[in-house]
Scaffold this motif. Sequence first.
Motif, mmCIF file in Angstrom:
data_model
loop_
_atom_site.group_PDB
_atom_site.id
_atom_site.type_symbol
_atom_site.label_atom_id
_atom_site.label_comp_id
_atom_site.label_asym_id
_atom_site.label_seq_id
_atom_site.Cartn_x
_atom_site.Cartn_y
_atom_site.Cartn_z
ATOM 1 N N GLU A 134 30.545 3.389 -47.097
ATOM 2 C CA GLU A 134 29.949 2.062 -47.252
ATOM 3 C C GLU A 134 31.030 1.077 -47.672
ATOM 4 N N GLY A 135 30.821 -0.187 -47.298
ATOM 5 C CA GLY A 135 31.851 -1.209 -47.495
ATOM 6 C C GLY A 135 32.233 -1.452 -48.941
ATOM 7 N N GLY A 136 31.313 -1.204 -49.866
ATOM 8 C CA GLY A 136 31.637 -1.392 -51.275
ATOM 9 C C GLY A 136 32.708 -0.449 -51.771
ATOM 10 N N ASP A 137 32.918 0.643 -51.037
ATOM 11 C CA ASP A 137 33.935 1.629 -51.403
ATOM 12 C C ASP A 137 35.269 1.386 -50.712
ATOM 13 N N VAL A 138 35.349 0.392 -49.835
ATOM 14 C CA VAL A 138 36.538 0.238 -48.978
ATOM 15 C C VAL A 138 37.231 -1.091 -49.255
ATOM 16 N N MET A 139 38.526 -1.024 -49.591
ATOM 17 C CA MET A 139 39.290 -2.235 -49.888
ATOM 18 C C MET A 139 40.656 -2.197 -49.214
#
Length: 305
Positions: A134-139
């Motif tokens: 999920e995008g909240g885990d990806v930076m």
Amino acid sequence: MLNLNVRDETAPLKAVLLGTAQSPGPVPRPEDAYDPKSLEHILAGTYPKEADMISEMEGFAAVFRKYGVDLFRPEVIPDCNQIFSRDIAFVIEDKLIKANILPHREEEFEAILHVLEYIAPENILYPPDEVHIEGGDVMPWNDYIFIGTYTGHDYPDYITARTNWEGVEYIQKMFPHKKVKSFELRKSIVNPKENALHLDCCFQPVGKDRAIICKAGFLVEEEYQWLVDYFGKDKIFEITVDEMYQMFPNVFSISPDVVVSERSFTRLNNWLRKEGFTVEEIDYAQISKQGGLLRCSTMPLVREI
């Protein structure tokens, strides 16, 4: 056409998808809660009201308009919580990656198909079923892609564990020229103060070389320490467990100089101003009761190179 471009967390924002709080449906039953913070407010009778959440999101939209950002919104699905658009897909470089999210949230992706029409089909990636991410885990951050994960053998028991090891490997395979660095996050289904739902709930870079971090969100101290060493102790704003619970790390950068933050985050906002940032303060306290905040409800599509 939308020429997707997201290479870090803070370059000047040109286009973004902001979720919607319209028609989120009735207050969920306790057994249907996605995260411990929502559960806490369901049980306490303090779950946020639709009108308040719409008002907060419109305040966020107004900031984007002020800075001339192209703003996309999902189509409204009746009785569906569509606030957290970061969960359904995310952009790295020129690729939009569809998240394999909790199965009953699949229709949220269909509500952004009108946005995908502006994107070349070859730039939309659909990971295989075993890849959870999920995008909240990806930076994306310069040469790196930071990813929050949970690889414990009890992963299937945690509805709060959203990115698995297969997710980390998938990103490395899709972006072989990047250094993918993963971080094990602390998970709890019942205690919101012992749960980092995503990486952006306990860490986020701001500006060009600073970061907000909470040690308690990380399961492995060496991984937390790696980030402190990478940014430098004098460039890091350390937050408490209670501030992590309030979602301090989940601010949103419109540019290297402009950060959107929750009005009540006085200690953080004062630090940001002291470091030279313009802080756009908005009300987002009702939405935060669902375990997400500003970064969670946005999906950047284009940032300046």
